[in-house]
Every structure is written in structure tokens, then in C-alpha cells.
Design an enzyme around this catalytic site. Structure first.
Site, PDB file in Angstrom:
ATOM      1  N   HIS A 137       0.867  -1.186   0.000  1.00  0.00           N
ATOM      2  CA  HIS A 137       0.000   0.000   0.000  1.00  0.00           C
ATOM      3  C   HIS A 137       0.901   1.232   0.000  1.00  0.00           C
ATOM      4  CE1 HIS A 137      -2.805   2.933   1.792  1.00  0.00           C
ATOM      5  NE2 HIS A 137      -3.791   2.128   1.430  1.00  0.00           N
ATOM      6  N   ASP A 214       2.813  -4.563   7.930  1.00  0.00           N
ATOM      7  CA  ASP A 214       1.599  -3.779   7.716  1.00  0.00           C
ATOM      8  C   ASP A 214       0.412  -4.731   7.862  1.00  0.00           C
ATOM      9  OD1 ASP A 214      -0.607  -2.470   6.787  1.00  0.00           O
ATOM     10  OD2 ASP A 214       0.316  -1.744   4.932  1.00  0.00           O
ATOM     11  N   GLN A 217      -4.757  -5.118   6.927  1.00  0.00           N
ATOM     12  CA  GLN A 217      -5.783  -6.033   6.387  1.00  0.00           C
ATOM     13  C   GLN A 217      -5.755  -7.399   7.061  1.00  0.00           C
ATOM     14  OE1 GLN A 217      -8.130  -4.998   4.516  1.00  0.00           O
ATOM     15  NE2 GLN A 217      -7.316  -3.113   3.637  1.00  0.00           N
ATOM     16  N   LYS A 240     -10.898   0.035  10.058  1.00  0.00           N
ATOM     17  CA  LYS A 240     -11.101  -1.166   9.253  1.00  0.00           C
ATOM     18  C   LYS A 240     -11.500  -2.367  10.105  1.00  0.00           C
ATOM     19  CE  LYS A 240      -7.450   0.201   6.014  1.00  0.00           C
ATOM     20  NZ  LYS A 240      -8.067   0.733   4.794  1.00  0.00           N
ATOM     21  N   CYS A 379      -4.797   2.567  -3.627  1.00  0.00           N
ATOM     22  CA  CYS A 379      -3.543   3.009  -3.013  1.00  0.00           C
ATOM     23  C   CYS A 379      -2.438   1.987  -3.191  1.00  0.00           C
ATOM     24  CB  CYS A 379      -3.740   3.318  -1.534  1.00  0.00           C
ATOM     25  SG  CYS A 379      -4.758   4.751  -1.262  1.00  0.00           S
TER      26      CYS A 379
HETATM   27  C1  PLP Z   1      -2.616  -2.799   3.454  1.00  0.00           C
HETATM   28  C2  PLP Z   1      -2.921  -1.426   3.932  1.00  0.00           C
HETATM   29  N1  PLP Z   1      -1.967  -0.697   4.526  1.00  0.00           N
HETATM   30  C3  PLP Z   1      -2.183   0.540   4.978  1.00  0.00           C
HETATM   31  C4  PLP Z   1      -3.408   1.142   4.844  1.00  0.00           C
HETATM   32  C5  PLP Z   1      -3.579   2.543   5.325  1.00  0.00           C
HETATM   33  O1  PLP Z   1      -4.511   2.654   6.354  1.00  0.00           O
HETATM   34  P1  PLP Z   1      -5.019   4.101   6.809  1.00  0.00           P
HETATM   35  O2  PLP Z   1      -5.494   4.805   5.582  1.00  0.00           O
HETATM   36  O3  PLP Z   1      -6.130   3.804   7.747  1.00  0.00           O
HETATM   37  O4  PLP Z   1      -3.865   4.794   7.461  1.00  0.00           O
HETATM   38  C6  PLP Z   1      -4.446   0.410   4.236  1.00  0.00           C
HETATM   39  C7  PLP Z   1      -5.806   0.964   4.080  1.00  0.00           C
HETATM   40  O5  PLP Z   1      -6.111   1.740   3.230  1.00  0.00           O
HETATM   41  C8  PLP Z   1      -4.195  -0.880   3.768  1.00  0.00           C
HETATM   42  O6  PLP Z   1      -5.148  -1.592   3.160  1.00  0.00           O
END
Ligand code: PLP
Ligand code: PLP
Lengths: 425, 127, 425, 127
Positions: A137, A214, A217, A240, A379
Site C-alpha cells: 500500500h 503492515d 488487512q 477497518k 492506493c
Molecule cells: C494494506 C494497507 N496498509 C495501509 C493502509 C492505510 O490505512 P489508513 O489509511 O487507515 O492509514 C491500508 C488501508 O487503506 C491498507 O489496506
């Protein structure tokens, strides 16, 4: 799994429990302006919230709203107790050794940036390498790019295979003695790949690299044990996982967090301030400058309670079954191409393309049937580039989704196909 | 009344502290403060054959922290260092005989932190 | 004002309107465990929230909860619209030229850190100076100390007089041609001093310095016009102005924000990401990496609506009258010493000491009468050091406070005096 | 039905785009893309005496962005550069004849952004 037809899978879904769970989520009763009931399949972007979470925050605001830590009066003591109880709940949820290793941030994104700015500045320089993967991401790419500019280390990545798994045959080439930190996603938010954490951590240990996982998910969807994973850092977002917006978590090993310099400066993160200089507070406070997201922490604590009560094993099993069913049914749609590995090895989401129909158009047309899916690069632009597609549409599931909702998705996909039938040209 | 932070005894120790001041030649000296409210406590001990034979505290701050320090000095006289190292939160709460919320708890526990850092020969008692 | 007795002042308070306003705040009906009704005088730490704000967030979570910006489906479109509408409301509230100059952060603290990390890194180095004042909140001290270590500029401060006003006779000495940025608080959260913004900005302009105004204690309490103040940067927190926790604002001049490098990296703040590098999005998104605090922004928008409806002029006048009354009544308490300037020139708060009683004890004893005040250094340790006190107790007012509540405060202060009577030994 | 993003006309322009391709010797060439969804549009204009005499677009992306680009090419034929510089959001929405939410609006406005950047000789149309 291969030989299990969609119908068999559907039968395996514990739909009675799901029907009961749905009652906990007020929004699921919503009827959309187009007259359709809501079929919410955009959970990887943000999940819905059970009433218990909203109630916990309401109670804070209506009964004991006050700033934390520095107050002596009743409201502030109550707020401090609830805030710190939430931290302890989160620690238990991911099996952290102590609550002080739970640092509240705005979300997974800020958590990664905190590690970059704090640990990164103290540990990275020219000659060092940070390793990411091609399926990250943006939150796990851009902070390292920004830091790289400033510190002059080298940023490398593990490539992926055409089916959206890490190309581990290349790991040796990119994970080297110079690698100081290996940052990878636990479960991909696009291809759904569940990465082999243990193997990756072992490889990192072999070259003396730290790992940042990370888990944005994974923590919402399956049991996660930070100690079993041996994560140095692990990040995720509240919104999430049935919790409110505005808060997320950085978990870190204690000795790491204790040795790191602070990130943001301000109230609460200091022991002592003079006009000449300051001394820092202990963890977790060293990394929580200013008034924290109090109601949000309490809400996240309630979300963790809720998920624990439902049972993360159940959530995981439910999503696996639903995803397998969706995978099989969606594969029937003409011109539909699913990104990523087969259903046996993926998280609860399915990203796909449909021949001659742009993903934005897919999402817009599904929306007319009340089916909410996401479209775009989610993203994860580099991942799409590697897979050779501009964008994709994505249906992502959570504990409250049903077989009937998958059926509604598939029906709407067939309609989309029809609408766009006739050669482009 | 056991939920009263300011029962007579505590106020009395605050207004008329016992063992406040300094020892001539302490064997152990330890100091710390509470950054959130500025409470400060110094503890000095005279130790013979592992037994506390004299004790004094100095400092300033709220009634809770200062009265607790004073009471604690009385308590440790004649105790072994081993006994002192085993002191914990419950010990202090029992000594005070009051219930105490999370924020004021820091005030009540400051003298204990200082004492234990001294007993273990640490710069600062880890939180 | 000097000649107006407490009773005259009290009569001037529009208590009818206050009584009506109190109905908007559910928490004000709370009865504390000690059996007393809540007298909440800790508003400078965090304010209470009207039902309309809680309702706005509930509606989001119950009706259209979804991630913003990237979604095509109905819920996401509704959420995006509401989120951006909140930004526009905030812009109007402080008279910002455009909504894109409103950057959502976690609070005033993060806002200042954002300027430090982004603008600071791009503009500060050895030989440069940053000027603060001795009455700053830690949030406006520590970020500059952290940055100073890294960049090697010099941090200086404007000293204060014994009555807690800026010692402007010293300004020429510390505000020099080398000063790149002058950071000062609009209204002090301890001494209540309202700083002469216009004079300070004019002086900064004369040497070519930029100004950052910490408006955490002004935006909630009086009309603030960023253009009239000619602020380069201005920061504040939602939770002190009837809004939720977890969100705050950085306002900046457009050309400044546009020229600054990003702060946090991640989703939403980019235009394009490749594994080789990234291009940034336009403001405000460049500075809003990751999923923002969506419900919180919507709640802040509702808070701004609420305050606008009440009228910031009224809020200001109400607090001024109440503070003048409190100042006069509190001065009657034996051994009580008020910090800071007289009532005619202060914000709606009164910090004080009481002879032989530690501020924590004051707060704890007032709490037994249901009166919530704060005790400590209020995240302004250097200010207390300069004034020669370790800590203070502080009563701070807001639109819903009444003359009767001030009377309750004063009565409890007299009780405290009695309890501690008898010489300390 | 005016709230239908995918009314027949729009789908038709998407499936059978008019003025798609490139001009032999364009006087103006402009390109941009929408980072959120990857829509891309290039516009080429032939301009004589300040009047658009030929126009073409190329690109890829969603039906909204591509159909809008195609419709817009038809609209501008014969228009003066001055008229084009005055085009705004309302113009596009009227041309499309649909209501459109904030996210998809970006798709619909991308061709306009590209066109106006070209008309003003800008590298990129400021948001
Ligand atoms: C795999 C992953 N990492 C990081 C994020 C970033 O999360 P946030 O936008 O809540 O900071 C997301 C969600 O968009 C994600 O799916
Ligand atoms: C003057 C001043 N500045 C900054 C802050 C910091 O605000 P926050 O803790 O909401 O980031 C506060 C509030 O504590 C304040 O009073």
C-alpha cells in the site's frame, strides 16, 4: 477447495450467526436513495461499526468527557481509566507483552511514518537498505521514499509474480547484509495474498534486519499474535476493524520503542521541559504528543471487545468461506478477470477487472443496485503497474456479509456486462 | 471513611511531617520527581547489617506525596533491605488506607519509587 | 471594570441564554459519584460537546460511514461530501480565503509539528533563528527543540514580565534579521494573557519573519479572522471548541502550503506512485496522508455550526463577564494568588495558587464538591518556572458556565482553605 | 432520466467515440490524468484566427471521462479560444445532462481541465 462447488461452500456458511450479527450494525438497515438496500462490500477501505462501539463513544461524551492523564477531577480520572483500559484491550487482542507497547496514532499510515521518522532517522544512512515489496500500500512505500531523499539510504523491493504473490526466488538478491528494515504487508489489500510472515521474518533475521508488518488487512480479519509472528513493528487502523476513524496502532518491541527518539513534540510526551531543553516521558507516552484521540481509543477498545466476543477464528472462517464462494461465482461472469492467487490462499477480498469496462464504471453501475465496491488503484499503484492493469474493482467482505450479498454482487456484474455489451470502438 | 483522600491522618502527616529533613551521613540517597505535577521526593537511609536504622525524606508537592513519604519513613525503620525491595503498590495503599484514582496514584507511589530505586541502587525506578 | 463590583458583573451575565444553552450539553446533567452535580471548569483542557455534534457523528456512522475521496459508491460520495463540507465550514469560521488552506490534523500539537517537520526542514539551518515566548504551551516549544537538534538553528524566546505578559521591551533583542519564524500563543492557557497579535506580526514582518499563531485557546472563545491577523500559520484543536477528540486544524497561507514538502507519506497525499518515486497531490491533501479522521471532521463541522449559531461575539462577551466575576470573587479567598494580568485583558480562565496547599490537593478537594478544575503545570512548565511557582490550579470557562458555578468554585475554595488551616510544620 | 450516469448517449459516446485519435499538425496539444483513477486525456486542436477548426482527443479511462472528452470535441468545433477559456463546470454538466457526485465529477471535468490548460498554454490546469 477446487472441487467444492459454490453451492457446497454456501451451505458451509453459518448464516444464522451472520443474521444475528447483522442486527448489531445499524447501517446495514439502510435503504439507499436508489431504493435498494445497502450491500456493503467495501470493507477493506473501511468497515461498518456495531452499535456497541458507537455506544461506548457516546457514553464517554455524555458522561465523562475530559482530557486524560493530567486531570485530578472525577471526569478526568474516569476518562484516563477508560483510555488506558482501551490500550490494555488492544494489547491483549494482538498478544502484545505489555500495554505500553501499544502506541495510539491516527492510523496505519501515521504508524509507519512514526517508525520512519523516529527509528529511521536514528538507524538509516547511506549504504543502508530498506526493503519493501511491490505489493505494498502507498502507506508502506511513500514514507520510505520521503525518508530516502533525506537520509540517502537505498530503497529496494521484492518483486511479485503474475499471480500477485511475492517472488521469493528473488528474495536473496534484495534482502542483503545491508538491509536494516524489511517492511511488508501481511495481507494484500488488492490481490488478497496472505504473505508467509514466518518465512519472511526468518529471512530477515538471517541478515540482521528488523521487520515492520503492515497488518491493516490482517488484524481486522484473523487472529494475529505479534509475539508468535516475532514482529519488530506492526501497524493497523481502527476504522477497518469495527472501530472509529481517527485512530490506529503502532506495536513495537519494547527495547526498540524505548531506544527510539520521539517523533512529535508537545504535551504528555515529556518528563520535563525547560526553555533550554526537554527530557522525554516513558513509552507509550513518548510517542503520543498532545491530546490523544480519547473517544476514539475508547471506541477501538469496544471494537476489540466486540470482535473478541464474536471470535476472530469465526470471523476468519466466515470470510474464507464467503470469499471462496464469491471467487467461484464471479469467475462465471464473462470477461471478468480476478487479480491474485486462488481462493484457498487469500484474505477476504476479490479485486477484478471486466473486459472493456473501466473499474470506475463497474463501481458506479453496481452502486445503482445498492452494491458498494471500490474502484481504482486502492492506493497500490505500483502493484497494478506490475500486474499490467491501470485499475481494478474490488469487493471486500467482513463478518456481517452474506451469501445473498455475494449473489447480489454477481447479478449486478452480469447487468454491467450487458449494459456495456457491443464492441468498443 | 476509606474513600476520603484527605482523611485526618494524611492531612496531619502533611501539616506536621515526621522524619522530614536530612541524615548526617546517609548510606543510601535517592531522588525522583513526578513530571506531571512537580512532586519531588528525596529519601536518605542509614543501613546497618542490612537493616534500616534511620530514615529521612525531603521534598515538596501535594499532600498525598508528602504525607506518604513521611508515613513510609516511619514504616521502614527496622525493616531489612530485602523487605523493602518487596514493597509494592498494595503495601502503600494499605498503609494509606484510602482508595485512590489513577492520576493521584502517581503521587502516592512516588515515595515508593524513590525508596526502591535506592534499595536497588538504581538511578531511577523503571515505570 | 476596576470599579465594577462582582454583583454588578453578575447581573450583566445573560443567564437566560446560558440556561437554554446548557440544555444542549447532555453531560451537564451528570451527577457525580460523590452526589454532587457536575461543575465543569476545565474547559481549557477540553470542552464539553453539544448533542448536535454527537448527533452529526452518529448519523455518519449509522447512515453513510465509508472511506472518503476514492469511493464511487453512494456511501463514499455522501461521506466525501460531508467531509469536504466540514472543511469549508471551518474555513468560513476563521475567515480563511479557501477551504484548501484548512489541513486536518489530530490537533494543535500535530499542526505545529507538521509546520516544524515540513516548513522547518525546508527553511531552517545553522545561523537561522526561531523565536518563541516563555509563555508557550509545550506543543509550541518541544517541536522546535527537537528540530533544533537536527537542523542546528538557534531557538530564542521572548521573556515575560512578573504579571505574565510578554516583555515587549526585550522584543528587539530577540526578534532579529536572523529570525525566520516567530511562534507565539494567541491566548495563554495559564495566565490568560491575550497577546497583541497585530503588534507582534508587524514586528515580525519588519524583519522578514513568518508567524505561527497557537490559537488553541482563542479560536474556541472569540472571533478569529486569520486574514485580519495576517497569520502565516495558525493552529487549533477541535476538542477545545465543542468538537470531538482526534482532530485539529492547521491553517496556512496558500503559497506557503503549496511550496512546502509533504510531511507524512501514504494514500491520498500523492498524485502518482511508482516504485522509483512519487508526485504529490495538491493542498490540502498533500498534508493528509492516509484515511483522515472522517467522523471527527464532520463533528468539528457541526461544532463550528453550533458556535456560529450561538455567536462567537456572545461567547466572548459571556466569558469575559464570567471571568471578571470569578476574578473578583476568587481574590477574596485568603491566601489565593491569581497568576497573570487583571481581568480586563485576559481570556476566560483563571490560574491560581493557594498558600500552603499544593494545586493537586486543591483540585482533589474541589472535586469532592463536584467542581472540576485542573492542577499542574498545564503543559507550560517554563512559564511556571519563570513565574517562580511549581504548579497552579486553573478554572477555565466556556459558554455554558454560570455565575452559580463560579459561586460553587469559590465556596469550595473557602472549604479547602479551612481543611488545610493550621501552620505547616 | 437525468440522474442516470449511464444514460444511453453517454454509453454510446464511450462505445463509439467521435473525434478520437490524433491531428496531423495540431496547434495546441495538452495532456493530463486523474491520479485517483488513472483516467488519461490528451486533446489536440487546430486553431485558425482564434477559432477551433479541428479537434481530437485520445486517452483511456472510465466511460464518463472518455465520453465527456468525445462530446466536448464536438462542442468546441467552431468556438473561439475566448469562448473556450470561459467554459466551466456548469457548462460540462449541462452538456452531459446528468447529475454527478463529487468523486465522479473529477472524471467528468478532466477533459475540461486538459482543454483549458491547452487554451491558456499552461503545463497543467491548477485545481
Ligand atoms: C494494506 C494497507 N496498509 C495501509 C493502509 C492505510 O490505512 P489508513 O489509511 O487507515 O492509514 C491500508 C488501508 O487503506 C491498507 O489496506
Ligand atoms: C495554548 C495551547 N496550545 C496547544 C495546546 C495543545 O493542544 P492539543 O493537546 O489538543 O494538541 C493546548 C491545549 O492543551 C493549548 O492550551
Amino acid at each position: 477447495m477446487e472441487t467444492m462447488g459454490p453451492m457446497r461452500i454456501a451451505e458451509n456458511l453459518l448464516s444464522d450467526q451472520t443474521a444475528a450479527l447483522r442486527q448489531d450494525f445499524p447501517i446495514l438497515g439502510r435503504v439507499l436513495p436508489q431504493g435498494q438496500p445497502l450491500v456493503y462490500l467495501d470493507n477493506a477501505a473501511s468497515s461498518q461499526k456495531p452499535a456497541a462501539v458507537l455506544q461506548a463513544m457516546e457514553t464517554y461524551y455524555r458522561q465523562y468527557n475530559a482530557n486524560v492523564h493530567r486531570g485530578v477531577h472525577t471526569l478526568s480520572e474516569e476518562a484516563t481509566t477508560a483510555f488506558e483500559a482501551a490500550r490494555a484491550k488492544v494489547a491483549r487482542f494482538i498478544h502484545a507483552p505489555t500495554p505500553r507497547q501499544i502506541i495510539f496514532t491516527r492510523g496505519a499510515t501515521e504508524s509507519i511514518n512514526l517508525v520512519a521518522y523516529s527509528w529511521g532517522r536514528a538507524n538509516l544512512g547511506p549504504g543502508d537498505e530498506v526493503l519493501i515489496t511491490a505489493m505494498e500500500h502507498h502507506a508502506n512505500i511513500v514514507p520510505w521514499q520521503i525518508l530516502q531523499e533525506q537520509l540517502g539510504f537505498t530503497l529496494r523491493h521484492v518483486p511479485i509474480t503474475p499471480t500477485g504473490t511475492l517472488d521469493l526466488s528473488q528474495l536473496e538478491k534484495v534482502l542483503t547484509e545491508r538491509t536494516r528494515l524489511f517492511c511488508f504487508v501481511h495481507v494484500s489489500n488488492v490481490v488478497g495474498t496472505v504473505n508467509p510472515v514466518q518465512q519472511l521474518v526468518t529471512a530477515a533475521r538471517a541478515v540482521g534486519a528488523r521487520v515492520l508488518i503492515d497488518a491493516a488487512q490482517s488484524v481486522p480479519h484473523m487472529p494475529v499474535d505479534v509475539q508468535a509472528l516475532d514482529a519488530d513493528f506492526l501497524v493497523f487502523s481502527s476504522h477497518k476493524m469495527c472501530g472509529p476513524t481517527g485512530i490506529g496502532v503502532l506495536y513495537g518491541k519494547r527495547e526498540l520503542l524505548e531506544s527510539m527518539p520521539p517523533f512529535l513534540g508537545g504535551g504528555d510526551m515529556i518528563r520535563e521541559v525547560t526553555l533550554q531543553g526537554s527530557r522525554w516521558n516513558t513509552i507509550p507516552y513518548k510517542f503520543e504528543a498532545g491530546t490523544p484521540a480519547i473517544a476514539e481509543a475508547i471506541g477501538l477498545g469496544a471494537a476489540v471487545d466486540y470482535l473478541t466476543q464474536v471470535g476472530m477464528e469465526w470471523v476468519h472462517a466466515h470470510e474464507r468461506a464467503l470469499t471462496a464462494y464469491a471467487y467461484a461465482r464471479m469467475a462465471e461472469v464473462e470477461g471478468l478477470q480476478i487479480l491474485g492467487p486462488g481462493p484457498e490462499a487469500r484474505g477476504g477480498l476479490v479485486a477484478f477487472t471486466l473486459k472493456d469496462v473501466h473499474p470506475h464504471d463497474i463501481a458506479a453501475i453496481l452502486d445503482r443496485s445498492g452494491v458498494a465496491v471500490r474502484a481504482g488503484h486502492h492506493c497500490a499503484q505500483p502493484l497494478h503497474t506490475e500486474l499490467g492493469v491501470q485499475a481494478s474493482a474490488r469487493a471486500s467482505f467482513y463478518l456481517y456479509n452474506t451469501v445473498e450479498e455475494v449473489d447480489a454482487l454477481v447479478a449486478a456484474l452480469h447487468k454491467t456486462r450487458q449494459l456495456f455489451a457491443g464492441q468498443k470502438g | 471513611m476509606s474513600d476520603d483522600l484527605y482523611r485526618e491522618a494524611i492531612l496531619d502527616y502533611y501539616k506536621h511531617p515526621r522524619h522530614k529533613g536530612h541524615l548526617a551521613a546517609p548510606d543510601i540517597r535517592s531522588h525522583d520527581h513526578n513530571p506531571f505535577c512537580g512532586d519531588e521526593v528525596t529519601v536518605e537511609l542509614k543501613v546497618v547489617d542490612g537493616i534500616v536504622v534511620d530514615a529521612a525524606f525531603d521534598g515538596h508537592g501535594c499532600a498525598i506525596s508528602q504525607a506518604t513519604a513521611s508515613m513510609l519513613m516511619e514504616e521502614i525503620l527496622g525493616k531489612t533491605m530485602e523487605e523493602i525491595r518487596a514493597f509494592d503498590k498494595e503495601y502503600i495503599l494499605e498503609m494509606l488506607g484510602i482508595e485512590i484514582g489513577p492520576v493521584r496514584l502517581k503521587c502516592a507511589l512516588l515515595p515508593l519509587k524513590v525508596l526502591k530505586a535506592g534499595a536497588y541502587g538504581l538511578e531511577e525506578w523503571p515505570e
